[in-house]
Design a protein around this motif. Structure first.
Motif, PDB file in Angstrom:
ATOM      1  N   GLY A   1     -45.176 101.141  12.155  1.00  0.00           N
ATOM      2  CA  GLY A   1     -44.086 100.180  12.275  1.00  0.00           C
ATOM      3  C   GLY A   1     -42.847 100.814  12.858  1.00  0.00           C
ATOM      4  N   GLY A   2     -43.011 101.513  13.969  1.00  0.00           N
ATOM      5  CA  GLY A   2     -41.892 102.212  14.578  1.00  0.00           C
ATOM      6  C   GLY A   2     -41.913 103.675  14.200  1.00  0.00           C
ATOM      7  N   CYS A   3     -40.752 104.278  14.165  1.00  0.00           N
ATOM      8  CA  CYS A   3     -40.631 105.695  13.833  1.00  0.00           C
ATOM      9  C   CYS A   3     -41.244 105.978  12.467  1.00  0.00           C
ATOM     10  CB  CYS A   3     -39.156 106.084  13.826  1.00  0.00           C
ATOM     11  SG  CYS A   3     -38.863 107.749  13.234  1.00  0.00           S
ATOM     12  N   PHE A   4     -42.141 106.949  12.407  1.00  0.00           N
ATOM     13  CA  PHE A   4     -42.809 107.218  11.126  1.00  0.00           C
ATOM     14  C   PHE A   4     -41.862 107.750  10.069  1.00  0.00           C
ATOM     15  CE2 PHE A   4     -45.175 111.002  13.376  1.00  0.00           C
ATOM     16  CZ  PHE A   4     -44.006 111.742  13.491  1.00  0.00           C
ATOM     17  N   TRP A   5     -40.743 108.341  10.457  1.00  0.00           N
ATOM     18  CA  TRP A   5     -39.783 108.812   9.457  1.00  0.00           C
ATOM     19  C   TRP A   5     -39.277 107.636   8.616  1.00  0.00           C
ATOM     20  CZ3 TRP A   5     -36.197 111.586  13.470  1.00  0.00           C
ATOM     21  CH2 TRP A   5     -36.848 112.721  14.001  1.00  0.00           C
ATOM     22  N   CYS A   6     -39.028 106.507   9.285  1.00  0.00           N
ATOM     23  CA  CYS A   6     -38.498 105.315   8.606  1.00  0.00           C
ATOM     24  C   CYS A   6     -39.539 104.692   7.682  1.00  0.00           C
ATOM     25  CB  CYS A   6     -38.051 104.282   9.632  1.00  0.00           C
ATOM     26  SG  CYS A   6     -36.728 104.827  10.724  1.00  0.00           S
ATOM     27  N   VAL A   7     -40.734 104.541   8.181  1.00  0.00           N
ATOM     28  CA  VAL A   7     -41.802 103.901   7.405  1.00  0.00           C
ATOM     29  C   VAL A   7     -42.169 104.769   6.207  1.00  0.00           C
ATOM     30  CG1 VAL A   7     -44.142 102.962   7.519  1.00  0.00           C
ATOM     31  CG2 VAL A   7     -42.612 102.719   9.488  1.00  0.00           C
ATOM     32  N   GLU A   8     -42.267 106.070   6.436  1.00  0.00           N
ATOM     33  CA  GLU A   8     -42.586 107.002   5.358  1.00  0.00           C
ATOM     34  C   GLU A   8     -41.545 106.932   4.246  1.00  0.00           C
ATOM     35  OE1 GLU A   8     -43.716 111.627   5.491  1.00  0.00           O
ATOM     36  OE2 GLU A   8     -41.572 111.255   5.767  1.00  0.00           O
ATOM     37  N   ALA A   9     -40.256 106.938   4.610  1.00  0.00           N
ATOM     38  CA  ALA A   9     -39.171 106.926   3.621  1.00  0.00           C
ATOM     39  C   ALA A   9     -39.259 105.709   2.711  1.00  0.00           C
ATOM     40  CB  ALA A   9     -37.814 106.976   4.322  1.00  0.00           C
ATOM     41  N   ALA A  10     -39.631 104.566   3.276  1.00  0.00           N
ATOM     42  CA  ALA A  10     -39.748 103.349   2.461  1.00  0.00           C
ATOM     43  C   ALA A  10     -40.948 103.420   1.528  1.00  0.00           C
ATOM     44  CB  ALA A  10     -39.847 102.125   3.370  1.00  0.00           C
ATOM     45  N   PHE A  11     -42.109 103.760   2.046  1.00  0.00           N
ATOM     46  CA  PHE A  11     -43.317 103.761   1.206  1.00  0.00           C
ATOM     47  C   PHE A  11     -43.294 104.844   0.134  1.00  0.00           C
ATOM     48  CE2 PHE A  11     -45.189 101.013   4.481  1.00  0.00           C
ATOM     49  CZ  PHE A  11     -45.720 100.044   3.650  1.00  0.00           C
ATOM     50  N   GLU A  12     -42.548 105.917   0.353  1.00  0.00           N
ATOM     51  CA  GLU A  12     -42.453 106.950  -0.677  1.00  0.00           C
ATOM     52  C   GLU A  12     -41.765 106.431  -1.938  1.00  0.00           C
ATOM     53  OE1 GLU A  12     -40.604 110.216   1.449  1.00  0.00           O
ATOM     54  OE2 GLU A  12     -42.570 111.171   1.706  1.00  0.00           O
ATOM     55  N   ARG A  13     -41.093 105.299  -1.841  1.00  0.00           N
ATOM     56  CA  ARG A  13     -40.375 104.725  -2.979  1.00  0.00           C
ATOM     57  C   ARG A  13     -41.175 103.664  -3.726  1.00  0.00           C
ATOM     58  NH1 ARG A  13     -37.235 107.237   0.183  1.00  0.00           N
ATOM     59  NH2 ARG A  13     -35.099 107.824  -0.288  1.00  0.00           N
ATOM     60  N   VAL A  14     -42.343 103.327  -3.234  1.00  0.00           N
ATOM     61  CA  VAL A  14     -43.139 102.247  -3.827  1.00  0.00           C
ATOM     62  C   VAL A  14     -43.949 102.770  -5.017  1.00  0.00           C
ATOM     63  CG1 VAL A  14     -44.979 100.566  -3.382  1.00  0.00           C
ATOM     64  CG2 VAL A  14     -43.208 100.985  -1.646  1.00  0.00           C
ATOM     65  N   ARG A  15     -43.868 102.032  -6.107  1.00  0.00           N
ATOM     66  CA  ARG A  15     -44.618 102.358  -7.325  1.00  0.00           C
ATOM     67  C   ARG A  15     -46.121 102.358  -7.009  1.00  0.00           C
ATOM     68  NH1 ARG A  15     -43.767  98.010  -9.538  1.00  0.00           N
ATOM     69  NH2 ARG A  15     -45.830  97.128  -9.304  1.00  0.00           N
ATOM     70  N   GLY A  16     -46.825 103.365  -7.490  1.00  0.00           N
ATOM     71  CA  GLY A  16     -48.266 103.448  -7.285  1.00  0.00           C
ATOM     72  C   GLY A  16     -48.673 104.211  -6.043  1.00  0.00           C
ATOM     73  N   VAL A  17     -47.705 104.524  -5.187  1.00  0.00           N
ATOM     74  CA  VAL A  17     -48.007 105.317  -3.993  1.00  0.00           C
ATOM     75  C   VAL A  17     -48.018 106.789  -4.397  1.00  0.00           C
ATOM     76  CG1 VAL A  17     -47.149 106.062  -1.741  1.00  0.00           C
ATOM     77  CG2 VAL A  17     -47.156 103.628  -2.345  1.00  0.00           C
ATOM     78  N   GLU A  18     -49.144 107.426  -4.163  1.00  0.00           N
ATOM     79  CA  GLU A  18     -49.310 108.836  -4.527  1.00  0.00           C
ATOM     80  C   GLU A  18     -48.808 109.773  -3.433  1.00  0.00           C
ATOM     81  OE1 GLU A  18     -50.704 110.077  -7.477  1.00  0.00           O
ATOM     82  OE2 GLU A  18     -50.586 108.003  -8.177  1.00  0.00           O
ATOM     83  N   SER A  19     -49.037 109.393  -2.167  1.00  0.00           N
ATOM     84  CA  SER A  19     -48.563 110.224  -1.053  1.00  0.00           C
ATOM     85  C   SER A  19     -48.449 109.378   0.209  1.00  0.00           C
ATOM     86  CB  SER A  19     -49.499 111.414  -0.809  1.00  0.00           C
ATOM     87  OG  SER A  19     -50.723 110.978  -0.261  1.00  0.00           O
ATOM     88  N   VAL A  20     -47.571 109.837   1.093  1.00  0.00           N
ATOM     89  CA  VAL A  20     -47.404 109.217   2.402  1.00  0.00           C
ATOM     90  C   VAL A  20     -47.395 110.351   3.416  1.00  0.00           C
ATOM     91  CG1 VAL A  20     -46.007 107.695   3.854  1.00  0.00           C
ATOM     92  CG2 VAL A  20     -45.968 107.402   1.364  1.00  0.00           C
ATOM     93  N   VAL A  21     -48.290 110.273   4.385  1.00  0.00           N
ATOM     94  CA  VAL A  21     -48.410 111.310   5.404  1.00  0.00           C
ATOM     95  C   VAL A  21     -48.092 110.701   6.757  1.00  0.00           C
ATOM     96  CG1 VAL A  21     -50.003 112.918   6.538  1.00  0.00           C
ATOM     97  CG2 VAL A  21     -50.153 112.548   4.065  1.00  0.00           C
ATOM     98  N   SER A  22     -47.176 111.329   7.486  1.00  0.00           N
ATOM     99  CA  SER A  22     -46.852 110.881   8.839  1.00  0.00           C
ATOM    100  C   SER A  22     -47.872 111.455   9.812  1.00  0.00           C
ATOM    101  CB  SER A  22     -45.449 111.344   9.226  1.00  0.00           C
ATOM    102  OG  SER A  22     -44.475 110.641   8.491  1.00  0.00           O
ATOM    103  N   GLY A  23     -48.234 110.648  10.802  1.00  0.00           N
ATOM    104  CA  GLY A  23     -49.203 111.107  11.790  1.00  0.00           C
ATOM    105  C   GLY A  23     -49.342 110.147  12.948  1.00  0.00           C
ATOM    106  N   TYR A  24     -50.466 110.242  13.615  1.00  0.00           N
ATOM    107  CA  TYR A  24     -50.712 109.485  14.835  1.00  0.00           C
ATOM    108  C   TYR A  24     -52.106 108.870  14.787  1.00  0.00           C
ATOM    109  CZ  TYR A  24     -47.411 113.269  15.789  1.00  0.00           C
ATOM    110  OH  TYR A  24     -46.398 114.180  15.695  1.00  0.00           O
TER     111      TYR A  24
END
Length: 179
Positions: free
Chosen positions: A11-34
């Motif tokens: 959904g655009g720059c992975f830095w932005c998407v990662e930052a949001a999902f890291e705050r979601v309850r139940g999310v264990e990890s978020v990895v940026s990639g391609y």
């Protein structure tokens, strides 16, 4: 032992998407990639040049007992604009496209159903989000992992990420982990 699941979105720059999902309850990890491209193991520079066909994406590992795939889709469609083709904010190119890379038929059906719901309710007009099977996910270089947490004062991050996090806080507080 609990069974974790994986979701992959762009959904655009992975830095932005990662930052949001890291705050979601139940999310264990978020990895940026391609993913979604045609070059094996591309670099950030290659992806940014727009020649590999990849999208900047995040791979989310989550506990389905705490957060559903549908909840993740809700967050995803809230934090980016699914109606702009090959663009999110100041970032332009196919590497910034909106996409959901599904891992199985259940995920494909869920995202198709959710997009139908969004369009039928008038939440968005003309959703251009790509829906494609995940073929390969390449982890981005280490400096791109947890980027906002490591670089909160970086000017791009200061301009682009806080509004997404504020929107997430306002509209999906019930899905956020305690911090």
């Amino acid at each position: 032992m609990r069974e974790l699941e994986t979701a992959t979105v762009a959904g655009g720059c992975f830095w932005c998407v990662e930052a949001a999902f890291e705050r979601v309850r139940g999310v264990e990890s978020v990895v940026s990639g391609y993913c979604g491209g045609n070059t094996e193991d591309p670099s950030y520079r290659e992806v940014c040049n727009g020649t590999t066909g990849h999208a900047e994406a995040v791979q989310i590992t989550y506990d389905p007992d705490e957060v559903s795939y549908e909840d993740l889709l809700e967050v995803f469609f809230e934090i980016h604009d699914p109606t702009t083709e090959d663009r999110q904010g100041p970032d332009v190119g196919s590497q910034y496209r909106s996409a959901v890379f599904y891992h199985d038929e259940r995920q494909r059906e869920a995202v198709e159903s959710y997009i139908d719901h969004l369009e039928s309710t008038g939440a968005y007009a003309g959703i251009v989000t790509e829906i494609a099977p995940l073929e390969q996910f390449y982890r981005a270089e280490e400096k791109h992992q947890d980027y906002f947490e490591k670089n909160p004062n970086q000017p791009y991050c200061q301009m682009q990420i806080p509004p997404k996090l504020e929107k997430l806080e306002q509209k999906h507080r019930d899905k956020l982990a305690e911090r």
